[in-house]
Write a protein that holds these residues in place. Structure first.
Motif, PDB file in Angstrom:
ATOM      1  N   ARG A  22       1.123   3.890   3.707  1.00 50.56           N
ATOM      2  CA  ARG A  22       0.375   4.159   2.479  1.00 50.56           C
ATOM      3  C   ARG A  22       0.246   5.652   2.213  1.00 50.56           C
ATOM      4  O   ARG A  22       0.409   6.112   1.085  1.00 50.56           O
ATOM      5  CB  ARG A  22      -1.013   3.521   2.557  1.00 50.56           C
ATOM      6  CG  ARG A  22      -1.796   3.575   1.277  1.00 50.56           C
ATOM      7  CD  ARG A  22      -3.057   2.755   1.367  1.00 50.56           C
ATOM      8  NE  ARG A  22      -4.011   3.301   2.307  1.00 50.56           N
ATOM      9  CZ  ARG A  22      -4.905   4.236   2.018  1.00 50.56           C
ATOM     10  NH1 ARG A  22      -4.956   4.742   0.812  1.00 50.56           N
ATOM     11  NH2 ARG A  22      -5.746   4.667   2.920  1.00 50.56           N
TER      12      ARG A  22
ATOM     13  N   ALA B 218      -1.602  -2.671   2.710  1.00 50.61           N
ATOM     14  CA  ALA B 218      -0.981  -2.879   1.394  1.00 50.61           C
ATOM     15  C   ALA B 218      -1.642  -4.015   0.619  1.00 50.61           C
ATOM     16  O   ALA B 218      -1.593  -4.028  -0.614  1.00 50.61           O
ATOM     17  CB  ALA B 218       0.510  -3.169   1.571  1.00 50.61           C
TER      18      ALA B 218
ATOM     19  N   GLU C  17      -4.747  -4.600   0.205  1.00 48.74           N
ATOM     20  CA  GLU C  17      -5.949  -4.138  -0.491  1.00 48.74           C
ATOM     21  C   GLU C  17      -5.607  -2.967  -1.405  1.00 48.74           C
ATOM     22  O   GLU C  17      -4.968  -2.024  -0.985  1.00 48.74           O
ATOM     23  CB  GLU C  17      -7.019  -3.710   0.511  1.00 48.74           C
ATOM     24  CG  GLU C  17      -7.532  -4.832   1.373  1.00 48.74           C
ATOM     25  CD  GLU C  17      -8.316  -5.873   0.589  1.00 48.74           C
ATOM     26  OE1 GLU C  17      -8.805  -5.569  -0.522  1.00 48.74           O
ATOM     27  OE2 GLU C  17      -8.422  -6.999   1.086  1.00 48.74           O
ATOM     28  N   LYS C  18      -6.036  -3.028  -2.642  1.00 48.03           N
ATOM     29  CA  LYS C  18      -5.720  -1.982  -3.622  1.00 48.03           C
ATOM     30  C   LYS C  18      -6.900  -1.066  -3.919  1.00 48.03           C
ATOM     31  O   LYS C  18      -6.715   0.057  -4.354  1.00 48.03           O
ATOM     32  CB  LYS C  18      -5.255  -2.624  -4.941  1.00 48.03           C
ATOM     33  CG  LYS C  18      -4.045  -3.509  -4.789  1.00 48.03           C
ATOM     34  CD  LYS C  18      -2.856  -2.740  -4.298  1.00 48.03           C
ATOM     35  CE  LYS C  18      -1.649  -3.646  -4.153  1.00 48.03           C
ATOM     36  NZ  LYS C  18      -0.647  -3.107  -3.272  1.00 48.03           N
ATOM     37  N   ARG C  19      -8.111  -1.533  -3.693  1.00 51.18           N
ATOM     38  CA  ARG C  19      -9.295  -0.736  -4.048  1.00 51.18           C
ATOM     39  C   ARG C  19      -9.488   0.433  -3.104  1.00 51.18           C
ATOM     40  O   ARG C  19      -9.172   0.352  -1.925  1.00 51.18           O
ATOM     41  CB  ARG C  19     -10.538  -1.617  -4.023  1.00 51.18           C
ATOM     42  CG  ARG C  19     -10.509  -2.704  -5.068  1.00 51.18           C
ATOM     43  CD  ARG C  19     -11.716  -3.593  -4.916  1.00 51.18           C
ATOM     44  NE  ARG C  19     -12.944  -2.816  -4.893  1.00 51.18           N
ATOM     45  CZ  ARG C  19     -13.901  -2.890  -5.811  1.00 51.18           C
ATOM     46  NH1 ARG C  19     -13.751  -3.698  -6.838  1.00 51.18           N
ATOM     47  NH2 ARG C  19     -14.999  -2.166  -5.709  1.00 51.18           N
TER      48      ARG C  19
END
Length: 103
Positions: free
Chosen positions: A35, A74, A76-78
């Protein structure tokens, strides 16, 4: 008399932590966080008796520590997501290394 210790902690992005870094530290290995591109190298860390992954049958891909924890990151986007939980369990000193591993 055996005394135990259990601590459960959240790994949350809002506190600046990552699941990949936490796992690299706990397992004493080197992992790259896909990330943000950071490499977390804890191979010189001592005191790690054993590190293993418990995954269901059919999830052989999850035995690859890097793939598993980068997938968790990956998913989780928040920016304030909780990406993992740490379970720290101290087992009784009366058990030898083999008995602790079996337990």
């Amino acid at each position: 008399m055996a005394i135990y210790h259990l601590a459960v902690k959240s790994v949350s992005r809002s506190t600046g932590r990552s699941a990949v870094a936490a796992v690299a530290y706990r397992a004493g290995v080197c992992l790259e966080n896909e990330r943000d591109g950071l490499v977390h190298d804890y191979t010189r860390r001592g005191g790690v008796e054993d590190a293993f992954i418990v995954a269901p049958e059919g999830a052989e891909w999850a035995q690859d520590r890097s793939a598993l924890w980068n997938a968790a990151e990956a998913a989780e986007k928040r920016k304030d997501a909780k990406v993992a939980r740490e379970y720290e369990l101290a087992l009784p000193a009366e058990l030898d290394a083999g008995q602790r591993r079996d337990l």
